[in-house]
Design an enzyme around this catalytic site. Structure first.
Site, mmCIF file in Angstrom:
data_model
loop_
_atom_site.group_PDB
_atom_site.id
_atom_site.type_symbol
_atom_site.label_atom_id
_atom_site.label_comp_id
_atom_site.label_asym_id
_atom_site.label_seq_id
_atom_site.Cartn_x
_atom_site.Cartn_y
_atom_site.Cartn_z
ATOM 1 N N GLU A 117 0.838 -1.321 -0.411
ATOM 2 C CA GLU A 117 -0.007 0.195 0.437
ATOM 3 C C GLU A 117 0.719 1.872 -0.344
ATOM 4 O O GLU A 117 0.671 2.361 0.626
ATOM 5 C CB GLU A 117 -1.041 0.041 0.964
ATOM 6 C CG GLU A 117 -1.521 -1.367 0.390
ATOM 7 C CD GLU A 117 -2.773 -0.872 2.096
ATOM 8 O OE1 GLU A 117 -2.848 -0.408 2.608
ATOM 9 O OE2 GLU A 117 -4.043 -1.796 2.429
ATOM 10 N N ASN A 144 2.304 -5.039 -2.927
ATOM 11 C CA ASN A 144 0.646 -5.610 -3.067
ATOM 12 C C ASN A 144 -0.333 -4.343 -2.818
ATOM 13 O O ASN A 144 0.284 -3.504 -1.596
ATOM 14 C CB ASN A 144 0.638 -6.592 -1.437
ATOM 15 C CG ASN A 144 -0.852 -7.322 -1.143
ATOM 16 O OD1 ASN A 144 -1.616 -7.659 -2.329
ATOM 17 N ND2 ASN A 144 -1.013 -6.490 -0.276
ATOM 18 N N HIS A 153 -9.941 -5.889 -2.699
ATOM 19 C CA HIS A 153 -11.721 -5.522 -1.394
ATOM 20 C C HIS A 153 -12.354 -4.794 -1.899
ATOM 21 O O HIS A 153 -11.829 -4.135 -2.348
ATOM 22 C CB HIS A 153 -10.597 -5.222 -0.325
ATOM 23 C CG HIS A 153 -10.195 -5.515 0.408
ATOM 24 N ND1 HIS A 153 -9.752 -6.783 1.291
ATOM 25 C CD2 HIS A 153 -8.560 -5.376 0.889
ATOM 26 C CE1 HIS A 153 -8.603 -6.851 2.399
ATOM 27 N NE2 HIS A 153 -8.399 -6.558 1.324
ATOM 28 N N GLU A 187 -6.190 -10.258 -1.145
ATOM 29 C CA GLU A 187 -7.279 -9.857 0.164
ATOM 30 C C GLU A 187 -8.951 -10.351 -0.348
ATOM 31 O O GLU A 187 -9.267 -9.686 0.036
ATOM 32 C CB GLU A 187 -6.413 -9.103 0.803
ATOM 33 C CG GLU A 187 -4.864 -9.058 0.975
ATOM 34 C CD GLU A 187 -4.859 -7.663 1.405
ATOM 35 O OE1 GLU A 187 -5.109 -7.234 1.951
ATOM 36 O OE2 GLU A 187 -3.427 -7.587 1.595
ATOM 37 N N ASP A 225 -12.174 -10.090 -1.062
ATOM 38 C CA ASP A 225 -13.757 -10.381 0.102
ATOM 39 C C ASP A 225 -14.730 -9.299 -1.326
ATOM 40 O O ASP A 225 -14.014 -8.479 -1.329
ATOM 41 C CB ASP A 225 -13.286 -10.190 1.638
ATOM 42 C CG ASP A 225 -12.669 -8.305 1.703
ATOM 43 O OD1 ASP A 225 -12.462 -7.816 1.025
ATOM 44 O OD2 ASP A 225 -12.676 -8.435 2.639
HETATM 45 C C1 XIL Z 1 -6.316 -5.577 8.117
HETATM 46 C C2 XIL Z 1 -6.866 -7.187 9.238
HETATM 47 O O1 XIL Z 1 -7.451 -7.562 8.554
HETATM 48 C C3 XIL Z 1 -7.540 -6.544 10.546
HETATM 49 O O2 XIL Z 1 -7.296 -7.541 11.428
HETATM 50 C C4 XIL Z 1 -6.671 -5.995 11.061
HETATM 51 O O3 XIL Z 1 -7.408 -5.111 12.366
HETATM 52 C C5 XIL Z 1 -6.447 -4.299 9.880
HETATM 53 O O4 XIL Z 1 -5.203 -5.100 9.146
HETATM 54 N N1 XIL Z 1 -4.614 -4.652 3.141
HETATM 55 C C6 XIL Z 1 -3.731 -4.965 4.560
HETATM 56 C C7 XIL Z 1 -4.153 -6.407 5.025
HETATM 57 O O5 XIL Z 1 -2.964 -5.492 3.492
HETATM 58 O O6 XIL Z 1 -2.923 -6.223 6.053
HETATM 59 C C8 XIL Z 1 -5.432 -5.543 6.052
HETATM 60 O O7 XIL Z 1 -5.668 -6.905 7.612
HETATM 61 C C9 XIL Z 1 -6.419 -5.316 4.766
HETATM 62 C C10 XIL Z 1 -6.232 -4.250 4.632
#
Ligand code: XIL
Length: 352
Positions: free
Chosen positions: A162, A206, A243, A269, A271
């Site tokens: 990020e 990422n 996401h 990731e 969802d």
């Molecule tokens: C999130 C986790 O799912 C949570 O449990 C935590 O509180 C915060 O981080 N991008 C990412 C992940 O790269 O590491 C994040 O995970 C979600 C967004």
């Protein structure tokens, strides 16, 4: 050896051979047959299907059973982040991350290491009071120690997470302690240090909101990867966090454009908020997009069950809070198995 004994040992050998074949089939699934789990279905095309897992839930048997049965890869959800794993400088809290990694290895799963350099979930001691030189040496030591601890165990590391801003001109980085102290070159420094720490693991960049092929944030990451490739800065993969509510229409083209730069692409990731057939359809399109690009090597969903999702209010995962398979699960499994027919509609009824 008597004839009778020869026969008996021959039969034993045959039986052993048959068991061997059956075992192999159970793991790989013969061509044409549909696999019954996400991991086995993905493995048919050489891909993995993973889930983010949190050490705090490993005491819940349904959680672990579902993870073990369905997934052949894992990303520790928080346990390998800088804050949790190096809470005070030079002293490492390996326990929770090792718990996940050891379990995964005992099951032959791939592990995605997440994440080495990220502006968020940093320990308090990494802050703007550090000099550039001190932050640089802390960063490089962190990379060396964590990658060293997991050497030979990890499939791919999210080296930098990020780093790009959501707005601004193409290529604008997010303002962070890293840009403030080390400048925009911190990404390159981190990747070079990572390659030196372990030359045998895939190194990924990422990010989220880099799913639309033409979005300005995507263009920025694309240009960076192209530049790294041109200058020989080590990078092996791009992670699309994904996401979202819906994949953009050009999601497949986006995966393909990154792959064309000579890197693997992973959906890291995933969802997708929603329910029923609309959610299933979005998951289907994401899975189809990955399956369409040979260098899209795997998909990870950001959790096993809706009830523990970081966005649980959106019910964004493949299993509900009781570990029941959702329509989205069936849609994904069908595509991983090579299907192209519409997935079952909401409520489990099959459209004729
Ligand atoms: C999130 C986790 O799912 C949570 O449990 C935590 O509180 C915060 O981080 N991008 C990412 C992940 O790269 O590491 C994040 O995970 C979600 C967004």
């Amino acid at each position: 050896m008597s004839e009778k004994h020869k026969l008996a040992s021959g039969a034993r050998a045959l039986l052993a051979g048959a068991i061997g074949v059956l075992t192999a089939l159970a793991v790989t699934t013969p061509a044409g047959a549909a696999a019954g789990t996400l991991g086995a279905a993905a493995a048919q095309s050489g891909r993995y299907f993973g889930a983010a897992v949190a050490a705090g839930h490993l005491g819940e048997s349904a959680y672990v059973t579902t993870w073990d049965r369905e997934f052949n890869a894992v990303t520790p959800e928080n346990e390998m982040k800088w804050g949790p794993i190096e809470p005070s400088r030079g002293s490492f809290n390996w326990g929770p991350a090792d718990q996940i990694a050891n379990h995964a290895m005992s099951k032959g799963m791939k592990i995605r290491g997440h994440t080495l350099v990220w502006h968020s979930q940093l320990p308090g001691w990494v802050n703007g009071n550090m000099s550039a030189g001190d932050l640089r040496s802390a960063m490089i030591n962190h990379i060396n120690q964590v990658m060293g601890h997991y050497k030979g165990k990890i499939y791919a590391w999210d080296v930098v997470n990020e780093a790009f801003a959501d707005g601004g001109a193409v290529g604008t980085l997010r303002n962070s302690v890293f840009t403030q102290k080390l400048g925009n070159g911190f990404i390159e420094e981190a990747f070079r240090a990572a390659r030196a720490a372990d030359p045998n693991v895939k190194l990924c960049y990422n990010d989220y909101n880099i799913d639309d092929a033409n979005a300005s944030k995507t263009r920025g990451v694309y240009n960076m990867v192209r530049d790294f490739k041109a200058r020989g800065v080590p990078i092996d993969c791009v992670g699309l966090q994904s996401h979202f509510g819906n994949p953009p229409a050009n999601y497949r083209q986006n995966i393909a454009q990154f792959a064309a730069l000579g890197v693997d692409v992973q959906i890291t990731e995933l969802d997708i908020g929603g329910s029923g057939s609309a959610q299933a359809d979005a998951y289907r399109r994401v899975t189809q997009a990955c399956m369409a690009v040979s260098r899209c090597t795997g998909i990870t969903v950001w959790g096993v069950t809706d009830k523990y999702s970081w966005r649980s209010g959106d019910t964004p995962l493949l299993f509900d809070g009781n570990y029941n398979k959702k329509p989205a699960y069936n849609a994904v499994l069908n595509i991983l198995n090579g299907g192209s027919t519409p997935p079952p509609m909401g409520g489990g009824t099959i459209r004729s």
